[in-house]
Design an enzyme around this catalytic site. Structure first.
Site, PDB file in Angstrom:
ATOM      1  N   GLU A  44       0.867  -1.186  -0.036  1.00 43.77           N
ATOM      2  CA  GLU A  44      -0.082  -0.189  -0.224  1.00 43.77           C
ATOM      3  C   GLU A  44       0.781   1.360  -0.010  1.00 43.77           C
ATOM      4  OE1 GLU A  44      -2.832  -0.028   3.220  1.00 43.77           O
ATOM      5  OE2 GLU A  44      -4.356  -1.193   2.136  1.00 43.77           O
ATOM      6  N   GLU A  80      -6.453  -7.021  -1.413  1.00 47.31           N
ATOM      7  CA  GLU A  80      -7.181  -6.904   0.106  1.00 47.31           C
ATOM      8  C   GLU A  80      -8.216  -6.103  -0.037  1.00 47.31           C
ATOM      9  OE1 GLU A  80      -3.904  -5.465   2.801  1.00 47.31           O
ATOM     10  OE2 GLU A  80      -5.544  -4.390   3.756  1.00 47.31           O
TER      11      GLU A  80
END
Length: 475
Positions: free
Chosen positions: A301, A393
């Site tokens: 991320e 995710e």
């Protein structure tokens, strides 16, 4: 792509042991494998002679040893008929040796002239295949090289459904257009789970839980979340590299794909960990490069960082992997916590106007349905038609992984993913106290992971959606 040389001799190949669960059955009729989607050595894909199937054919270089190698799946061990479609515009025979899993199965199989390069004929050979995945290589044995190879068809070996694990059925994956495709060149959707950080929840990733994930949940893919900071890889690189090696082997045993997740989070600029990433991925790729089930995720991320910086990182780390493993798919997190920049006030145009200079890659997107609704959903819907996307995710809760579940908006997302064949892994396969962890607190201390009695509501919901039959086309 594969080597070529074929003959009518028959060789016995030992059947591979079956892995512990079956994936969705597919038709046992003859399955066609396009040569242009195979592994090619000393040859090129062309489309300048009419009459081929698929998107082209393979023109062997005029040298001994040029080859095309197909990865095929057999539903059952035993005799199978291989049908090679080819053209040979010369008057000279261009024989090929055919090997199955490295063993010669047909010696100097004849590929006589067909009269023109636009005239296509077939040649057959009967061989023994192992149950599951097989490598069929066709290798040129003369200085003229091989014929133009169009396709290989493999019969069903006596009928019956094509069963097996996700890896047995789909084999080596690759990116085709904006989709993730299997060994047959067909788009597929993988569905599975992500671990929590293995520095905190390794007790949830063990024999009993992985058996349940593969056989009870019927998952296609396991994402192994290895944090870099927060007591993760940076604190003991040897320990966490060895843990990742082990998890890769455990997923492989169970016939699941394994996503190696370089879980950088803070700092948000992946370049801060570039040196560490190079060391880690060089070792992982070198050891596991021959596995067909490995996928690399080089940045979890990225956040509070420009897309240009993320792109720069990707174009430095991907070559490290490619030096060892030139064929496996690589995933890359996007800016704004893998939201195409949306959560950082940007949008997908940053990526669309400046894509990573690499092939066989996918861009990742994360969403938490109770937090990320219309703006994120619409960006995903638009962007997935432009670049290859995988959801590494997501949660049914807020972006904290906690709070109430918004199952309705989660289902809206999953319906979109199914329609576009976008794969996903859910966060997370642990007994953390938050609502996004699928197991009730204390579950991982024991060895009972099948069924629903130990699951939180989010766990019941996502298990049901992983367990629905896969759609893995093979023909």
């Amino acid at each position: 792509m594969v080597r070529t040389r074929w003959c009518a001799a028959l060789v016995t190949v030992l059947a591979a042991a079956s892995l512990p669960f079956s994936a969705q059955p597919a038709s046992a009729a003859a399955v066609q494998y396009e040569a242009e989607n195979a592994v090619i050595s000393q040859g090129v894909v062309e489309a300048n002679h009419a009459g081929f199937t698929g998107s082209g054919f393979v023109n062997y270089d005029n040298v001994t040893g040029s080859y095309v190698e197909y990865t095929v799946t057999a539903a059952q061990a035993g005799q199978h008929t291989l049908t090679f479609r080819y053209a040979n515009g010369t008057t000279a025979n261009r024989p090929l040796d055919v090997t199955v899993n490295g063993t010669l199965a047909a010696d100097d199989l004849a590929f006589a002239g067909t009269g023109a390069w636009t005239t296509w004929r077939t040649v057959t050979a009967t061989v023994n295949l192992a149950a599951g995945t097989n490598k069929i290589r066709t290798t040129a044995v003369t200085a003229n090289g091989g014929p133009n190879a169009d396709s290989l068809s493999v019969d069903g070996g006596g009928g019956g459904p094509v069963t097996g694990t996700p890896v047995e059925i789909n084999g080596k994956l690759h990116v085709c257009g904006v989709k993730l495709c299997n060994q047959y060149g067909k788009p597929i959707q993988l569905r599975g789970m992500s671990t929590h950080g293995i520095q905190w929840y390794s007790q949830c990733v063990k024999t009993a839980s992985l058996d349940a994930l593969a056989t009870d949940w019927k998952a296609d893919i396991l994402r192994v979340a290895m944090y870099i900071q927060e007591g993760g890889y940076e604190s003991n690189p040897r320990k966490y590299t060895d843990m990742m090696h082990n998890y890769i082997e455990e997923a492989t045993k169970r016939g699941m794909y394994v996503l190696v997740d370089w879980h950088q989070l803070d700092p948000g600029d992946p370049n801060a960990n570039l040196s560490l990433a190079k060391t880690f991925f060089a070792e992982i790729a070198q050891r596991h490069k021959d596995k067909v089930n490995i996928i690399y995720d080089v940045a979890n991320e990225p956040n509070n960082v420009t897309w240009a910086r993320v792109k720069s990182y990707a174009e430095q780390i991907i070559p490290v992997i490619r030096a060892q493993d030139p064929d496996s798919v690589v995933f890359l997190g996007t800016h704004g916590w893998s939201t195409f920049g949306i959560s950082d006030g940007r949008d997908e145009n940053d990526i669309l106007n400046n894509p990573v200079n690499a092939t066989n890659i996918m861009y990742t997107f994360h969403f938490y349905a109770a937090s990320h609704q219309d703006e994120h959903y619409d960006a995903l819907a638009r962007t997935a038609d432009r670049i290859p996307v995988f959801i590494t995710e997501f949660g049914t809760q807020t972006y904290t992984g906690d709070g109430g579940n918004d199952f309705a908006y989660s289902q809206k997302y999953l319906d979109l993913l199914a329609a576009k064949k976008i794969g996903w892994t859910n966060w997370n396969f642990s007994d953390d106290s938050r609502s996004g962890a699928v197991f009730k607190s204390g579950t991982c201390a024991g060895n009972s992971f099948t069924g629903t009695s130990m699951l939180k509501p989010a766990g019941v919901w996502v298990r049901d959606r992983i367990r629905t039959p896969d759609d893995f086309p093979t023909g």
